[in-house]
Scaffold this motif. Sequence first.
Motif, PDB file in Angstrom:
ATOM      1  N   THR A   1      55.717  35.190  39.640  1.00  0.00           N
ATOM      2  CA  THR A   1      54.432  34.682  40.309  1.00  0.00           C
ATOM      3  C   THR A   1      54.218  35.013  41.711  1.00  0.00           C
ATOM      4  O   THR A   1      52.967  35.512  42.310  1.00  0.00           O
ATOM      5  CB  THR A   1      54.145  33.385  40.354  1.00  0.00           C
ATOM      6  OG1 THR A   1      54.454  33.005  38.924  1.00  0.00           O
ATOM      7  CG2 THR A   1      52.882  32.830  40.684  1.00  0.00           C
ATOM      8  N   VAL A   2      55.290  35.061  42.474  1.00  0.00           N
ATOM      9  CA  VAL A   2      55.568  35.485  44.213  1.00  0.00           C
ATOM     10  C   VAL A   2      55.012  36.900  43.861  1.00  0.00           C
ATOM     11  O   VAL A   2      54.303  37.341  44.835  1.00  0.00           O
ATOM     12  CB  VAL A   2      56.651  35.321  44.505  1.00  0.00           C
ATOM     13  CG1 VAL A   2      56.620  36.176  45.942  1.00  0.00           C
ATOM     14  CG2 VAL A   2      57.003  33.861  44.780  1.00  0.00           C
TER      15      VAL A   2
ATOM     16  N   GLU B   1      53.189  38.577  41.760  1.00  0.00           N
ATOM     17  CA  GLU B   1      51.767  38.939  41.308  1.00  0.00           C
ATOM     18  C   GLU B   1      50.859  38.653  42.580  1.00  0.00           C
ATOM     19  O   GLU B   1      50.024  39.295  42.782  1.00  0.00           O
ATOM     20  CB  GLU B   1      51.389  38.030  40.195  1.00  0.00           C
ATOM     21  CG  GLU B   1      51.746  38.562  38.623  1.00  0.00           C
ATOM     22  CD  GLU B   1      51.161  38.231  37.674  1.00  0.00           C
ATOM     23  OE1 GLU B   1      51.088  38.894  36.674  1.00  0.00           O
ATOM     24  OE2 GLU B   1      50.543  36.964  37.780  1.00  0.00           O
ATOM     25  N   TRP B   2      51.194  37.631  43.182  1.00  0.00           N
ATOM     26  CA  TRP B   2      50.563  37.009  44.409  1.00  0.00           C
ATOM     27  C   TRP B   2      50.556  38.162  45.434  1.00  0.00           C
ATOM     28  O   TRP B   2      49.287  38.465  46.036  1.00  0.00           O
ATOM     29  CB  TRP B   2      50.853  35.785  45.008  1.00  0.00           C
ATOM     30  CG  TRP B   2      49.973  35.070  45.955  1.00  0.00           C
ATOM     31  CD1 TRP B   2      48.804  34.151  45.628  1.00  0.00           C
ATOM     32  CD2 TRP B   2      50.050  35.357  47.370  1.00  0.00           C
ATOM     33  NE1 TRP B   2      48.118  33.880  46.793  1.00  0.00           N
ATOM     34  CE2 TRP B   2      48.953  34.414  47.830  1.00  0.00           C
ATOM     35  CE3 TRP B   2      50.738  36.184  48.087  1.00  0.00           C
ATOM     36  CZ2 TRP B   2      48.809  34.549  49.314  1.00  0.00           C
ATOM     37  CZ3 TRP B   2      50.441  36.097  49.444  1.00  0.00           C
ATOM     38  CH2 TRP B   2      49.222  35.391  50.160  1.00  0.00           C
TER      39      TRP B   2
ATOM     40  N   GLY C   1      48.167  40.744  44.403  1.00  0.00           N
ATOM     41  CA  GLY C   1      46.877  40.502  44.660  1.00  0.00           C
ATOM     42  C   GLY C   1      46.314  40.627  46.030  1.00  0.00           C
ATOM     43  O   GLY C   1      45.032  40.556  46.476  1.00  0.00           O
ATOM     44  N   HIS C   2      47.323  40.536  47.142  1.00  0.00           N
ATOM     45  CA  HIS C   2      46.856  40.510  48.563  1.00  0.00           C
ATOM     46  C   HIS C   2      47.176  41.657  49.496  1.00  0.00           C
ATOM     47  O   HIS C   2      46.849  41.900  50.514  1.00  0.00           O
ATOM     48  CB  HIS C   2      47.242  39.135  48.966  1.00  0.00           C
ATOM     49  CG  HIS C   2      46.895  37.980  48.447  1.00  0.00           C
ATOM     50  ND1 HIS C   2      47.238  37.398  47.009  1.00  0.00           N
ATOM     51  CD2 HIS C   2      45.884  37.179  48.742  1.00  0.00           C
ATOM     52  CE1 HIS C   2      46.569  36.399  47.003  1.00  0.00           C
ATOM     53  NE2 HIS C   2      45.608  36.291  47.882  1.00  0.00           N
TER      54      HIS C   2
ATOM     55  N   PRO D   1      44.845  42.612  41.721  1.00  0.00           N
ATOM     56  CA  PRO D   1      45.258  41.581  40.985  1.00  0.00           C
ATOM     57  C   PRO D   1      44.680  41.868  39.357  1.00  0.00           C
ATOM     58  O   PRO D   1      43.775  40.996  39.011  1.00  0.00           O
ATOM     59  CB  PRO D   1      44.735  40.253  41.388  1.00  0.00           C
ATOM     60  CG  PRO D   1      43.419  40.562  42.167  1.00  0.00           C
ATOM     61  CD  PRO D   1      43.807  41.981  42.700  1.00  0.00           C
TER      62      PRO D   1
ATOM     63  N   LEU E   1      46.782  40.084  35.283  1.00  0.00           N
ATOM     64  CA  LEU E   1      47.926  39.091  35.625  1.00  0.00           C
ATOM     65  C   LEU E   1      48.452  38.782  34.365  1.00  0.00           C
ATOM     66  O   LEU E   1      47.868  38.579  33.419  1.00  0.00           O
ATOM     67  CB  LEU E   1      47.189  37.904  36.650  1.00  0.00           C
ATOM     68  CG  LEU E   1      46.459  38.250  37.868  1.00  0.00           C
ATOM     69  CD1 LEU E   1      45.979  37.346  38.478  1.00  0.00           C
ATOM     70  CD2 LEU E   1      47.551  39.106  38.701  1.00  0.00           C
TER      71      LEU E   1
ATOM     72  N   TYR F   1      46.961  32.686  39.064  1.00  0.00           N
ATOM     73  CA  TYR F   1      48.242  32.860  39.349  1.00  0.00           C
ATOM     74  C   TYR F   1      49.124  31.975  38.958  1.00  0.00           C
ATOM     75  O   TYR F   1      50.433  32.097  38.379  1.00  0.00           O
ATOM     76  CB  TYR F   1      48.506  32.911  40.982  1.00  0.00           C
ATOM     77  CG  TYR F   1      47.842  34.035  41.637  1.00  0.00           C
ATOM     78  CD1 TYR F   1      48.275  35.365  41.437  1.00  0.00           C
ATOM     79  CD2 TYR F   1      46.772  33.967  42.439  1.00  0.00           C
ATOM     80  CE1 TYR F   1      47.715  36.514  41.954  1.00  0.00           C
ATOM     81  CE2 TYR F   1      46.061  34.998  42.930  1.00  0.00           C
ATOM     82  CZ  TYR F   1      46.608  36.326  42.772  1.00  0.00           C
ATOM     83  OH  TYR F   1      46.012  37.615  43.300  1.00  0.00           O
TER      84      TYR F   1
ATOM     85  N   ASP G   1      44.796  28.425  46.184  1.00  0.00           N
ATOM     86  CA  ASP G   1      46.174  28.710  45.886  1.00  0.00           C
ATOM     87  C   ASP G   1      47.258  27.687  46.465  1.00  0.00           C
ATOM     88  O   ASP G   1      48.343  27.736  46.148  1.00  0.00           O
ATOM     89  CB  ASP G   1      46.644  30.083  46.304  1.00  0.00           C
ATOM     90  CG  ASP G   1      46.073  31.283  45.586  1.00  0.00           C
ATOM     91  OD1 ASP G   1      45.805  30.998  44.470  1.00  0.00           O
ATOM     92  OD2 ASP G   1      45.777  32.454  46.136  1.00  0.00           O
TER      93      ASP G   1
ATOM     94  N   LEU H   1      48.421  26.140  43.560  1.00  0.00           N
ATOM     95  CA  LEU H   1      49.656  26.884  43.045  1.00  0.00           C
ATOM     96  C   LEU H   1      51.113  26.575  43.390  1.00  0.00           C
ATOM     97  O   LEU H   1      51.838  26.251  42.784  1.00  0.00           O
ATOM     98  CB  LEU H   1      49.526  28.525  43.267  1.00  0.00           C
ATOM     99  CG  LEU H   1      50.849  29.247  42.959  1.00  0.00           C
ATOM    100  CD1 LEU H   1      51.055  29.535  41.391  1.00  0.00           C
ATOM    101  CD2 LEU H   1      50.166  30.653  43.403  1.00  0.00           C
TER     102      LEU H   1
END
Length: 537
Positions: A150-151, A153-154, A157-158, A164, A167, A188, A500, A503
Amino acid sequence: MDQRAAFDQVVKPEILNRIALRHRFLSRMTLGFAAGAMTVLTFPPLSILLLVPVAYSALFVGLRDLSFGRAFLVGWAFGLGQFGFGIWWIAESFYVEAERFGTMAIPAVAGLSAGLAIFPAIAAALFAEIARRGAMGSLLACLLFATSWTVAEWLRGHVLTGFPWNLAGYALVDYAALRQTAAWVGSYGLSFLTVFVAVLPGAAAMASGRQRLTISLMALAGIATMWAVGTLRLQSDAQQPPGVDLRIVQGNIPQEEKWAPENREATFARYLELSTRPGDFDVLLWPETAFPGFLDEDTEARARIAAALPDGSVLLTGVPDRVPSDDGMRYFNTVQAFGDTGKILTGYAKHHLVPFGEYVPFRGWLPIERLTAGLGDFTPGPGPRTLALPGVPLVAVAICYEIIFPGHVVDDLFRPDWIFNATNDAWFGTSIGPEQHLASARMRAVEEGLPIVRAANTGISAIIDANGDLVARLGNGETGVIDAALPSAHPSTLYARFGDWALLALIFTTWAVGLAAGLVGTHRCNKRTRTEKKSCW
């Protein structure tokens, strides 16, 4: 003979052992690549849910006892398979002007896939390094893997402009109850839960006895909980629809024909003809850059639009715009609203631009042309904005690429009643790209609790309700209109309010519950594995 015997007893086994280890590592990389490619089958339009645990458990098991560097390479191989097969359709955009950009298609997509694969590589290496340094139980290893994923993927996305796309949680898009969790924790967070549950079968396969049963039951409990929570949301009382009738026009103009000067009148005439078909509507919706010119500067074209609009109705259409400034002419990709008199009412400028499509990053350093026609790079707008139009519920606008960014499509201070997504996926033909793009739009609807109305040049145009269900759609390559009522909005979701941060709360809570319940631990580790810093998973 003595020297030969010594060689056979000492050196030869060592060489064979190294060959075996190298072969085993190459096998893991091959498995990682195949598992990554398999994830593409879990996303729309196929959405084969049973392959989710197969793909992620394969990577999870394949990382066992690997060093940081080798785990990175296995994760990179997984990402190369995931993106190489998942975004191949981007190559089609290079063939719109094949004589200029065709030779760049394969190198560009291969390079992009290799770059994006770094993020799964980071997740794999982070997980393997932490797991190797400390003894941990299988369930804790699953939590660590899901958190690392998840980290990464985040970050994907940034970092830089962010991308992103696909996902892990989007494997649930076509499953109504399962995707509703995104209303609380976003996409996320949905990825975190999806990957955590998906690797539990892998952990169960490596466990034994009672622990195997416990892990298997936890996987079933996770799926059941997500399904139950989602079902409750789907059964919640719907608000009264706003009583607004929509007409979406899908002109289906091929990208290579759209901007040809000799086709300009035919393109405009097609949109007017489709717009004036029998039927009543309050809002007329045209896709991104539907009008091949500067509409606010074209008095005649606006008069023809006014004649096509019923009294009291408005048109929302994608158009390019230009504004003179001290630095020269500035160009914007916009959606503009016009009333039944042809007068411009308001507008929105796209703020999240596509690199190399709408601008060239580091233009002073990179001697590269952008793929879209135009006189210069587009300028980004100020950000998400809510538009107030006469007789129409408050509307947010997301142009094409912008709809893929969780938490960045709505003005948090001025919540709209619906989202208009004007897009042009004609660049990608009849590939799986438009289906994947539509999946992102459906997830934004769930996250924000808002209906999304999508107008696409060649498809897929659609009306999506606040639960992410498709109310109506026009498929890829179709010409026509959608006439339907605007669905109602839900009250503001937890994710819409906290973004987020929800999240982070999910991850911390999941870890706290797992540790407090005693479902994870180190009771299966002996002193030797602790000393050698090996994991028990």
